[in-house]
Design a protein around this motif. Structure first.
Motif, PDB file in Angstrom:
ATOM      1  N   GLY A 150       2.280  -0.771   4.683  1.00  0.00           N
ATOM      2  CA  GLY A 150       2.504   0.640   4.160  1.00  0.00           C
ATOM      3  C   GLY A 150       1.399   1.533   4.452  1.00  0.00           C
ATOM      4  O   GLY A 150       1.835   2.914   4.321  1.00  0.00           O
ATOM      5  N   SER A 151       0.541   1.170   4.909  1.00  0.00           N
ATOM      6  CA  SER A 151      -0.740   2.170   5.241  1.00  0.00           C
ATOM      7  C   SER A 151      -0.443   2.905   6.300  1.00  0.00           C
ATOM      8  O   SER A 151       0.306   2.434   7.299  1.00  0.00           O
ATOM      9  CB  SER A 151      -1.825   1.158   5.503  1.00  0.00           C
ATOM     10  N   LEU A 158       9.091  15.235  -4.050  1.00  0.00           N
ATOM     11  CA  LEU A 158       7.816  14.534  -3.545  1.00  0.00           C
ATOM     12  C   LEU A 158       8.040  13.124  -3.544  1.00  0.00           C
ATOM     13  O   LEU A 158       8.362  12.406  -4.394  1.00  0.00           O
ATOM     14  CB  LEU A 158       6.516  15.187  -4.331  1.00  0.00           C
ATOM     15  N   MET A 159       7.659  12.249  -2.456  1.00  0.00           N
ATOM     16  CA  MET A 159       8.149  11.168  -2.469  1.00  0.00           C
ATOM     17  C   MET A 159       6.871  10.202  -1.788  1.00  0.00           C
ATOM     18  O   MET A 159       6.009  10.615  -1.053  1.00  0.00           O
ATOM     19  CB  MET A 159       9.118  10.899  -1.316  1.00  0.00           C
ATOM     20  N   VAL A 160       6.758   8.990  -2.163  1.00  0.00           N
ATOM     21  CA  VAL A 160       5.623   8.206  -1.523  1.00  0.00           C
ATOM     22  C   VAL A 160       6.206   7.320  -0.277  1.00  0.00           C
ATOM     23  O   VAL A 160       7.440   7.190  -0.393  1.00  0.00           O
ATOM     24  CB  VAL A 160       4.987   7.028  -2.641  1.00  0.00           C
ATOM     25  N   LEU A 161       5.742   7.022   0.684  1.00  0.00           N
ATOM     26  CA  LEU A 161       5.914   6.715   1.803  1.00  0.00           C
ATOM     27  C   LEU A 161       5.321   5.303   1.893  1.00  0.00           C
ATOM     28  O   LEU A 161       4.132   5.174   1.952  1.00  0.00           O
ATOM     29  CB  LEU A 161       5.764   7.508   3.224  1.00  0.00           C
ATOM     30  N   SER A 162       5.966   4.146   2.333  1.00  0.00           N
ATOM     31  CA  SER A 162       5.565   2.897   2.486  1.00  0.00           C
ATOM     32  C   SER A 162       6.640   2.027   3.354  1.00  0.00           C
ATOM     33  O   SER A 162       7.623   2.588   3.931  1.00  0.00           O
ATOM     34  CB  SER A 162       5.201   1.961   1.293  1.00  0.00           C
ATOM     35  N   THR A 187       0.671  -1.189   0.004  1.00  0.00           N
ATOM     36  CA  THR A 187       0.038   0.204   0.015  1.00  0.00           C
ATOM     37  C   THR A 187       0.747   1.224   0.051  1.00  0.00           C
ATOM     38  O   THR A 187       1.931   1.340   0.829  1.00  0.00           O
ATOM     39  CB  THR A 187      -0.843  -0.070   1.149  1.00  0.00           C
ATOM     40  N   LEU A 188       0.406   2.346  -0.777  1.00  0.00           N
ATOM     41  CA  LEU A 188       1.260   3.581  -0.558  1.00  0.00           C
ATOM     42  C   LEU A 188       0.495   4.416   0.518  1.00  0.00           C
ATOM     43  O   LEU A 188      -0.890   4.546   0.509  1.00  0.00           O
ATOM     44  CB  LEU A 188       0.673   4.293  -2.046  1.00  0.00           C
ATOM     45  N   GLY A 189       1.432   4.644   1.535  1.00  0.00           N
ATOM     46  CA  GLY A 189       0.920   5.170   2.847  1.00  0.00           C
ATOM     47  C   GLY A 189       0.322   6.661   2.568  1.00  0.00           C
ATOM     48  O   GLY A 189      -0.867   7.017   2.769  1.00  0.00           O
ATOM     49  N   CYS A 190       1.490   7.323   2.134  1.00  0.00           N
ATOM     50  CA  CYS A 190       0.895   8.801   2.103  1.00  0.00           C
ATOM     51  C   CYS A 190       2.260   9.469   1.421  1.00  0.00           C
ATOM     52  O   CYS A 190       3.458   8.857   1.070  1.00  0.00           O
ATOM     53  CB  CYS A 190       0.752   9.496   3.433  1.00  0.00           C
ATOM     54  N   ARG A 196      -4.941  -1.400   0.638  1.00  0.00           N
ATOM     55  CA  ARG A 196      -4.985  -1.860  -0.669  1.00  0.00           C
ATOM     56  C   ARG A 196      -5.793  -3.153  -0.493  1.00  0.00           C
ATOM     57  O   ARG A 196      -6.670  -3.474  -1.162  1.00  0.00           O
ATOM     58  CB  ARG A 196      -3.652  -2.462  -1.007  1.00  0.00           C
ATOM     59  N   THR A 197      -5.928  -3.976   0.712  1.00  0.00           N
ATOM     60  CA  THR A 197      -6.781  -5.323   0.737  1.00  0.00           C
ATOM     61  C   THR A 197      -8.103  -5.135   1.423  1.00  0.00           C
ATOM     62  O   THR A 197      -9.063  -5.289   0.991  1.00  0.00           O
ATOM     63  CB  THR A 197      -5.616  -6.343   1.327  1.00  0.00           C
ATOM     64  N   THR A 198      -8.010  -4.727   2.914  1.00  0.00           N
ATOM     65  CA  THR A 198      -9.168  -4.390   3.576  1.00  0.00           C
ATOM     66  C   THR A 198      -9.683  -2.838   3.500  1.00  0.00           C
ATOM     67  O   THR A 198     -10.634  -2.743   4.357  1.00  0.00           O
ATOM     68  CB  THR A 198      -8.793  -5.148   5.337  1.00  0.00           C
TER      69      THR A 198
END
Lengths: 388, 97
Positions: free
Chosen positions: A346-347, A195-199, A179-182, A298-300
């Motif tokens: 990663g959420s 600008l970066m994705v955090l996971s 999952t892409l967190g934020c 991503r899943t739940t």
């Protein structure tokens, strides 16, 4: 800790919820260039190589059935049309035979047809021969295999979405999906302009494998993400997980340097079948037992739970016999349900209240309990601040 | 797959996040929810124990939770730790998700 926003760089947060415009004005960040990324030409297309060797008759029938599917999708207004029910087909693909249930030797290519209702291979062949009018299907030796799927629903948190929000499927090109967190940015030059994705490390860096510059896909490969077509970021930094006996870890985290036009600061969730977006706060808070928290994964998808413990020590399995010990973790549970499942790693976890303050980064679970890194430790170790 | 939430449960997501105000006095409570490292090390040294933490029971009393993966007898696990009763959870390994 919080991101300082300048009017020219960030947009008015009062934009309508769910509108594309909310994601605008992340243009002040530098995009990664190909000097930092793995060369696209190095990425082999295994799918194309496989299909190149498939019998032309199979590919011709596949093409005919794809035309049928296209026609059926045009007829559909959200419910299954009579034509679709008559055709009893939801998809088509090329698989490999087992040498028993389908004509041909084990490993030979076969045409897989996904069906609404269970049907034998012979029944399917005969019916499609009349519905689609494909003469090749009247040959009893044509290698066709019926795979009952029922109605195939879209999985919104697993779909390709641009710009990509938090809570959606993503992952290193060689993993399944997380999952892409934020979004985050560095605390100092030159990373402050990224600008970066955090996971998690195990989502973006393939559990220490990297390398830096590796492609990060949205959706993750397991959800259909193609490398490099679905690249939204490249691996920028990760905190290695130490699997040595006696070693303690605190975080499982990584950043991917994103193209600003491919991501958005909001997180997503589904309400009434519609994708909705929301923002989280920019000031983290420490977890405390009893705190109500939420996450979008991503899943739940969107779930609510309660922090049941802080200061948690756990041994976490990463596959391949690798076990890492993590200390000072946070435990979360959802009474009567699951706060998370595989693919939710990663959420971002945030307070389930009007603050929606970031609390933790989800990374593991077992026995009904979800485990997460304190977000303050994550941000410190990666030397980043939130972009919310 | 998603845990169903009651109608209206997500209404608070529609507004902008409210600012965080700092509250004093949280550190003492957090300290009481952590075990001494030497105790953690001893408990994690028991075969099959792969997680240790403190939780509150339904009455608000602290209990030491042992995440114990193997099935079978748990008689060898301590009934109390640091004066707190233990609770055994688990039955499956903790995995990266």
């Amino acid at each position: 800790m919080a991101t300082k926003k300048s009017p020219s760089e960030f947009q008015d947060p009062h934009a309508d919820n769910g509108q594309e415009g909310m994601a605008s004005d992340l243009s002040g960040f530098e995009a990664p260039d190909d000097d930092n990324a793995m060369g696209s030409e190095a990425v082999e297309s295994e799918t194309e190589a496989f299909l190149f060797g498939v019998d032309s008759q199979i590919m011709a029938v596949k093409s005919e059935l794809e035309k049928l599917l296209t026609g059926l999708s045009r007829e559909s207004d959200g419910v299954q049309s009579q034509a679709a029910l008559d055709a009893n087909i939801t998809g088509v693909g090329v698989g490999v035979g087992d040498g028993e249930s389908v004509a041909g030797a084990p490993g030979d290519p076969v045409l897989e047809v996904y069906t609404l209702e269970p049907e034998s291979n012979g029944e399917l062949r005969g019916r499609l021969a009349s519905v689609a009018g494909v003469s090749a299907l009247s040959d009893g030796d044509f290698p066709i295999k019926a795979v009952h799927t029922g109605v195939i629903d879209a999985q919104p948190h697993r779909m390709r979405l641009r710009p990509a929000p938090g809570g959606i499927s993503c992952g290193h090109f060689a993993i399944t999906a997380g999952t892409l967190g934020c979004l985050v940015r560095g605390r100092s030059a030159p990373r402050i302009n990224r600008l970066m994705v955090l996971s998690n490390n195990h989502v973006l860096a393939n559990t220490n494998a990297g390398p830096l510059g590796a492609n990060i896909l949205q959706p993750g490969p397991f959800d259909g993400g193609n490398n490099p077509a679905d690249r939204i970021a490249i691996l920028e930094r990760f905190v290695p997980i130490n699997f040595a006996a006696g070693s303690n870890n605190v975080v499982d985290c990584a950043t991917g340097w994103a193209w600003p036009d491919r991501v958005r600061r909001e997180l997503m969730y589904i309400s009434g079948g519609v994708i909705r977006y929301f923002r989280v706060g920019s000031v983290p808070v420490a977890a405390a037992p009893g705190m109500q928290v939420g996450k979008s994964g991503r899943t739940t998808q969107l779930t609510r739970g309660g922090v049941t413990a802080v200061g948690v020590t756990v041994n976490v399995n990463y596959g391949g016999g690798r076990v890492g010990r993590f200390v000072n973790q946070i435990a979360v549970r959802t009474p009567g349900g699951n706060f998370s499942a595989g693919g939710d790693s990663g959420s971002l976890i945030w307070t389930w209240d009007a603050r929606r303050a970031p609390v933790a980064l989800l990374f593991a679970g077992g026995g009904g309990t979800t485990f997460a890194n304190p977000i303050a430790s994550v941000l410190a170790r990666l030397d980043v601040q939130l972009v919310t | 797959m998603a845990t169903s939430l009651p109608p209206g449960a997500t209404d608070f997501l529609d507004s902008d996040p409210l600012p965080v105000t700092r509250q004093a006095g949280g550190d003492a409570a957090v300290a009481a929810d952590r075990l001494p490292q030497v105790v953690i090390d001893r408990l994690m040294g028991i075969a099959g124990v792969d997680g240790v933490w403190i939780e509150r029971d339904a009455g608000g009393q602290r209990v030491v939770v042992l995440h114990y993966t193997p099935r079978g007898s748990r008689a060898h696990l301590p009934a109390t730790v640091e004066g707190m009763p233990t609770r055994i959870v688990g039955g499956e390994p903790i995995r990266a998700l």
